[in-house]
Design a protein around this motif. Structure first.
Motif, PDB file in Angstrom:
ATOM      1  N   UNK A  77       0.845  -1.193   0.000  1.00  0.00           N
ATOM      2  CA  UNK A  77       0.000   0.000   0.000  1.00  0.00           C
ATOM      3  C   UNK A  77       0.877   1.238   0.000  1.00  0.00           C
ATOM      4  N   UNK A  78       0.727   2.104  -1.019  1.00  0.00           N
ATOM      5  CA  UNK A  78       1.537   3.319  -1.088  1.00  0.00           C
ATOM      6  C   UNK A  78       0.885   4.477  -0.342  1.00  0.00           C
ATOM      7  N   UNK A  79      -0.354   4.292   0.135  1.00  0.00           N
ATOM      8  CA  UNK A  79      -1.057   5.335   0.863  1.00  0.00           C
ATOM      9  C   UNK A  79      -0.894   5.120   2.364  1.00  0.00           C
ATOM     10  N   UNK A  80      -1.123   6.167   3.134  1.00  0.00           N
ATOM     11  CA  UNK A  80      -0.791   6.147   4.558  1.00  0.00           C
ATOM     12  C   UNK A  80      -1.676   5.207   5.365  1.00  0.00           C
ATOM     13  N   UNK A  81      -2.940   5.059   4.994  1.00  0.00           N
ATOM     14  CA  UNK A  81      -3.874   4.248   5.768  1.00  0.00           C
ATOM     15  C   UNK A  81      -4.381   3.080   4.939  1.00  0.00           C
ATOM     16  N   UNK A  82      -4.441   1.903   5.522  1.00  0.00           N
ATOM     17  CA  UNK A  82      -4.936   0.725   4.826  1.00  0.00           C
ATOM     18  C   UNK A  82      -6.372   0.900   4.356  1.00  0.00           C
ATOM     19  N   UNK A  83      -7.150   1.671   5.117  1.00  0.00           N
ATOM     20  CA  UNK A  83      -8.566   1.840   4.783  1.00  0.00           C
ATOM     21  C   UNK A  83      -8.792   2.759   3.586  1.00  0.00           C
ATOM     22  N   UNK A  84      -7.739   3.428   3.124  1.00  0.00           N
ATOM     23  CA  UNK A  84      -7.829   4.265   1.932  1.00  0.00           C
ATOM     24  C   UNK A  84      -7.337   3.416   0.760  1.00  0.00           C
ATOM     25  N   UNK A  90      -0.918   3.263 -10.523  1.00  0.00           N
ATOM     26  CA  UNK A  90       0.360   3.745  -9.998  1.00  0.00           C
ATOM     27  C   UNK A  90       0.954   2.680  -9.077  1.00  0.00           C
ATOM     28  N   UNK A  91       2.230   2.365  -9.285  1.00  0.00           N
ATOM     29  CA  UNK A  91       2.846   1.302  -8.489  1.00  0.00           C
ATOM     30  C   UNK A  91       3.322   1.828  -7.139  1.00  0.00           C
ATOM     31  N   UNK A  92       3.965   0.955  -6.366  1.00  0.00           N
ATOM     32  CA  UNK A  92       4.376   1.303  -5.005  1.00  0.00           C
ATOM     33  C   UNK A  92       5.480   2.364  -4.962  1.00  0.00           C
ATOM     34  N   UNK A  93       6.137   2.624  -6.104  1.00  0.00           N
ATOM     35  CA  UNK A  93       7.168   3.668  -6.154  1.00  0.00           C
ATOM     36  C   UNK A  93       6.588   5.022  -6.526  1.00  0.00           C
ATOM     37  N   UNK A  94       5.289   5.058  -6.896  1.00  0.00           N
ATOM     38  CA  UNK A  94       4.660   6.312  -7.300  1.00  0.00           C
ATOM     39  C   UNK A  94       4.685   6.548  -8.796  1.00  0.00           C
ATOM     40  N   UNK A  95       5.156   5.579  -9.567  1.00  0.00           N
ATOM     41  CA  UNK A  95       5.198   5.709 -11.020  1.00  0.00           C
ATOM     42  C   UNK A  95       4.051   4.936 -11.657  1.00  0.00           C
ATOM     43  N   UNK A 272      -1.489   6.301 -19.208  1.00  0.00           N
ATOM     44  CA  UNK A 272      -1.876   7.625 -18.714  1.00  0.00           C
ATOM     45  C   UNK A 272      -2.207   7.517 -17.232  1.00  0.00           C
ATOM     46  N   UNK A 273      -1.645   8.395 -16.438  1.00  0.00           N
ATOM     47  CA  UNK A 273      -1.828   8.326 -14.993  1.00  0.00           C
ATOM     48  C   UNK A 273      -3.294   8.534 -14.615  1.00  0.00           C
ATOM     49  N   UNK A 274      -3.784   7.669 -13.756  1.00  0.00           N
ATOM     50  CA  UNK A 274      -5.160   7.761 -13.236  1.00  0.00           C
ATOM     51  C   UNK A 274      -5.121   7.406 -11.756  1.00  0.00           C
ATOM     52  N   UNK A 275      -5.530   8.331 -10.917  1.00  0.00           N
ATOM     53  CA  UNK A 275      -5.500   8.115  -9.473  1.00  0.00           C
ATOM     54  C   UNK A 275      -6.846   8.470  -8.855  1.00  0.00           C
TER      55      UNK A 275
END
Length: 285
Positions: A77-84, A90-95, A272-275
């Protein structure tokens, strides 16, 4: 300012305004949103630039937060909280992930019609998806009204469905896409559950179809007959007259009731980046 609703389709989906979702909501605001969800099933909030913690706090107004498929996937998980939940390419490096990256399977699985966490007991109540970065083309999300779909069935079909149950399994949709590389621990992390094909919504009292990509077979029928029935019901329930397509803008938040809708993402250029970030609550009813 109170919640203001502008219907988008008759009886299904409304644009919601008048509230700042980053600010604390009082009980009247929460009840107004819940009543609107019972009626419309999908609410579209525009211009809500929510920080991750604000999105989590908004979701917590509506119940315990759910991890869903993450309990089985054990993905980084690249985000701070598991619940998010990170609904992105986007991979774990942010790319942007390579198209052969495991995460891309999740993007493709989201393009199947499904209800979040129908594979667990209790299943999901509400999901809230917040747009951070959207591609120039594609990547819309479609929602189908399972209440209207049930209402439109012939009476003989309604009678046939009464008493039938489908098994829902977290990995069934992944297996459909050829994604089978899971350990026995992952396969057993979320045991299958069985739900009636027709359920009654606890808020509106309306009967609805409870189907989707996590439904693997019908308990009372042979696998072949049950799967054909599930495919026929899905084809019926996702006709254009029951569907709303949401074209994302940054800072949109779309909230939907998993008990009365199906949804799916639409295709986009995977380079194309999609978040988007999703929060989901458990149905305690």
């Amino acid at each position: 300012m109170p919640l203001v609703l502008t219907p988008i389709q008759p009886g299904f989906v409304a644009e919601a305004s008048g509230l700042d979702l980053a600010a604390p909501l009082d009980r009247a605001d929460i009840q107004a949103i819940e009543a609107a969800m019972d009626r419309h099933a999908v609410l579209v909030f525009r211009g809500q630039a929510l920080a991750p913690e604000a999105q989590l706090q908004f979701a917590e107004n509506f119940g315990k937060l759910d991890l869903g498929f993450k309990k089985a996937s054990k993905a980084p998980n690249r985000l701070a909280r598991e619940e998010l939940l990170d609904i992105s390419n986007v991979d774990e490096t942010g790319r942007v992930a390579d198209r052969n990256h495991r995460k891309i399977v999740g993007n493709l699985a989201n393009q199947l019609w499904h209800s979040d966490s129908s594979f667990q007991d209790p299943p999901a109540r509400y999901s809230m998806l917040h747009a951070v970065v959207v591609p120039e083309q594609g990547g819309e999300t479609e929602f189908a009204d399972m209440r209207a779909a049930y209402d439109a069935l012939p009476q003989a079909q309604k009678q046939r469905l009464a008493g039938l149950h489908a098994q829902h399994y977290a990995l069934h949709s992944r297996f459909l896409l050829g994604d089978t590389d899971y350990s026995e621990e992952q396969r057993q992390a979320i045991p299958p559950v069985v739900w009636p094909l027709v359920r009654r919504h606890p808020g509106s009292g309306r009967e609805l179809l409870f189907i989707g990509a996590h439904a693997s077979h019908v308990a009372e029928l042979s696998v072949a007959e049950g799967r054909l029935l599930l495919m026929d019901l899905l084809e019926h329930a996702t006709q254009p007259r029951f569907v709303y397509r949401h074209v994302w803008q940054p800072a949109d938040l779309v909230m939907w009731d998993n008990r009365s809708t199906l949804h799916r993402g639409r295709a986009f250029d995977l380079s194309a980046r999609r978040e988007l970030r999703r929060t989901t609550t458990v149905d305690a009813a």
